[in-house]
Write a protein that holds these residues in place. Structure first.
Motif: not given
Ligand SMILES: Cc1cc2nc3c(=O)[nH]c(=O)nc-3n(C[C@H](O)[C@H](O)[C@H](O)COP(=O)(O)OP(=O)(O)OC[C@H]3O[C@@H](n4cnc5c(N)ncnc54)[C@H](O)[C@@H]3O)c2cc1C
Lengths: 422, 122
Positions: A132-144, A160-175
């Motif tokens: 249970x190390x640091x670095x695992x977040x739910x996508x919405x938590x990271x988004x907040x 992990x998981x191709x739900x919309x929040x994950x996809x949106x966060x993939x782009x956001x973090x890339x940018x």
């Protein structure tokens, strides 16, 4: 005890739209309870565009969409209690809430509208091996953290998981300069909207691993590596398919579940497929005078539909209040609306033919992707409507409308199914 | 003749739009449900454009960052350069939705505007 005509729990897009509808119907003594420090709900962190095309004919960001409803509510004089958390609800419509000014207070109401939103499935719910190390977040938590608090949660990211929040966060973090190594999806198809597959992954060359899942995490104090494996038709990992990715962050976008603590408190009947309350055509739950709408009722991908449903819930509550006052109870006869072949659920799940008021929209999802099919609606065994569809996918909520006259004429249960075209 | 299938990204409906092309020339666009879909498909085959959303630093506001959005689409191939510009900016609260934060971003003609109002923190 202070008594209201309506207490609305939650000040997100659903709660705001319900409050606006109540005010417009002339129901003035209402209050919104919102646990956060500002109204708007989840929309405040959804800074991407794509909201409100149906409601406002414009492509707004989440916060801008919310702001329109916040302004409408303000103009109509809706009272919003911020930093106020509802902690209890009874079938008799007593609501207990806490806030820093008033402490612990119980109020009563003619109607209660549950507009409490949803929560993300956490790591514990999916069972990945590893420390249970640091670095695992739910996508919405990271988004907040990123969009509201201004903190990046990591630099090398796997999702992990191709739900919309994950996809949106993939782009956001890339940018924002992170390297997103890939997105894994357990199912053989994406659970996100096609547009997000395109503009969040394809645009940035981020690989999507369908029929894959994260099986292990490695790291001491911080995540260092993950193990990815292919899964077979029974969603079991295929031995020998292990792949490893060095990353400091794993985002989980593995599903949203309606928040239902308060509904449970009040003993409200729940739908096992939506995990939200069972409601009728005015969005009333099995507890008289208690209504539900928004993501707390069933998880939505379009805020426009949330606003629409919440408006109907607000109107339903207003009608209920008036009927009580005038002593005209709603029609007793109830007809249930059930999912048929290939359909996972329908909302609403009940209608009252004898007190039909206006057209009723039914929302449903298909269980798996389907091509060239017909949506068939049967009432009392007879086909009422058939609608041809070229393509249907589980990530897109579908909507069919039955007119007031059709509802009034219903003689038996309604079944919505999706079948091969005749 | 070549045929391309595109997913329109204008709204969450995500229409599948088919574009028929003869060399660099667009012969027909079908499958879209609104005029935006056709415009999107035409641009997508030549130089794709997207709306950019991000955040900028804000001083004295109720939060540390303010969400922003481009007033119109900008070419996809300048996104990272655009982000460099966005990162340089810091604004002061209060801000109203629609306030221009960067005008004419990278000469694209698009402005970066505040996508919400934010009061000063008390
Ligand atoms: C990440 C993400 C991306 C999305 N992207 C899009 C998109 O691109 N386009 C689109 O149209 N739609 C999108 N949606 C869908 C849509 O925005 C949401 O479904 C909608 O905003 C949900 O509104 P809601 O009011 O039901 O829930 P919420 O906005 O979650 O509001 C619930 C509110 O209730 C409050 N609350 C909960 N419990 C209590 C309590 N006990 N007491 C007091 N207050 C309480 C919460 O604090 C919250 O403010 C997205 C959703 C998410 C999650």
């Amino acid at each position: 005890m202070r008594h209201y005509e309506s207490v609305i729990i939650g000040g997100g897009s659903a709660g705001l739209a319900a409050a606006v509808a109540l005010k417009k119907q002339g129901i003035g003594d209402i209050v919104i309870l919102e646990k956060d420090g500002e109204p708007g709900g989840i929309l405040e962190q959804c800074i991407h565009n794509g909201f409100g095309l149906q409601t406002f004919k414009e492509q707004l960001s989440g916060p801008a969409y919310a702001e329109r409803f916040i302004r409408m509510a303000e103009e109509l004089g809706v009272e919003i209690k911020l930093n106020t958390m509802a902690v209890g609800l009874t079938r008799g419509r007593e609501v207990e809430y806490v806030n820093p000014e008033e402490g612990d207070v119980t109020v009563s109401a003619d109607t209660v509208i549950l507009a409490v939103g949803c929560y993300e499935r956490p790591r514990g719910a999916i069972g990945i091996h590893g420390p249970r190390c640091a670095g695992v977040y739910t996508a919405g938590q990271a988004q907040k953290y990123l969009n509201i608090d201004g903190y990046m949660v990591g630099k090398r990211v796997f999702i992990l998981g191709s739900g919309d929040i994950g996809l949106i966060m993939a782009r956001r973090m890339t940018l924002e300069g992170a390297k997103v190594l890939g997105v894994a999806e357990l199912m053989p198809y994406s659970s996100g909207l096609p547009r997000n597959m395109k503009q969040c992954l394809e645009d940035f060359g981020i690989p999507l691993y369908l029929s894959h899942t994260v099986t292990k995490t490695f790291g001491k104090s911080r995540l260092e590596k993950i193990e990815l494996m292919e899964v077979d038709d029974n969603r079991q990992p295929v031995p020998g398919s292990e792949m490893y990715f060095d990353c400091d962050t794993l985002l989980l976008s593995v599903g949203l579940i309606p928040e239902n603590h308060l509904a449970d408190d009040a003993g409200i009947e729940m739908d096992p497929s939506t995990k939200g309350p069972v409601v009728d055509d005015s969005y009333m739950t099995s507890a008289e005078g208690i209504f539900a709408c928004g993501n707390g009722l069933h998880v939505h991908d379009l805020v426009d539909f949330v606003s629409l449903q919440a408006e109907r819930a607000g109107e339903g509550a207003a009608r209920y209040i008036r009927a009580k006052r005038e002593g005209t109870e709603a029609g007793e006869r109830r007809v249930s609306v059930r999912p048929g072949e290939n359909v996972s659920y329908t909302v609403p799940a009940l209608v009252h033919p004898d007190s039909a008021w206006g057209n009723v929209e039914f929302f449903f999802r298909v269980k798996a992707p389907l091509d060239t099919v017909s949506v068939v609606i049967r009432g009392g065994g007879r086909v009422i409507r058939t609608i041809k569809k070229r393509k249907m996918i589980p990530s897109e909520m579908e909507r069919v409308v039955l007119t007031k006259d059709v509802i009034a004429g219903l003689s038996g249960d309604v079944v919505i199914s999706v079948e091969p075209q005749a | 003749m070549t045929e391309k299938e595109l997913i329109c990204v204008n709204c969450p409906i995500g229409c599948t739009v088919t574009v028929k092309m003869e060399g660099d020339e667009i012969i027909s666009v079908t499958g879209n449900t609104c005029p935006k879909g056709e415009a999107y498909a035409r641009k997508e085959c030549i130089r794709p454009e997207r709306i950019l959303t991000s955040t900028v630093k804000i001083e004295g506001g109720t939060h540390r960052v303010l969400p922003v959005i481009t007033s119109e689409e900008i070419p996809l191939d300048v996104m990272f350069e655009a982000m460099e510009e966005v990162r340089k900016v810091s604004v002061k609260a209060p801000v109203s939705e629609g306030d221009v934060i960067i005008s004419n971003l990278l000469g694209t003609g698009a402005d970066v505007v505040a996508s919400r109002s934010m009061a000063a923190a008390d």
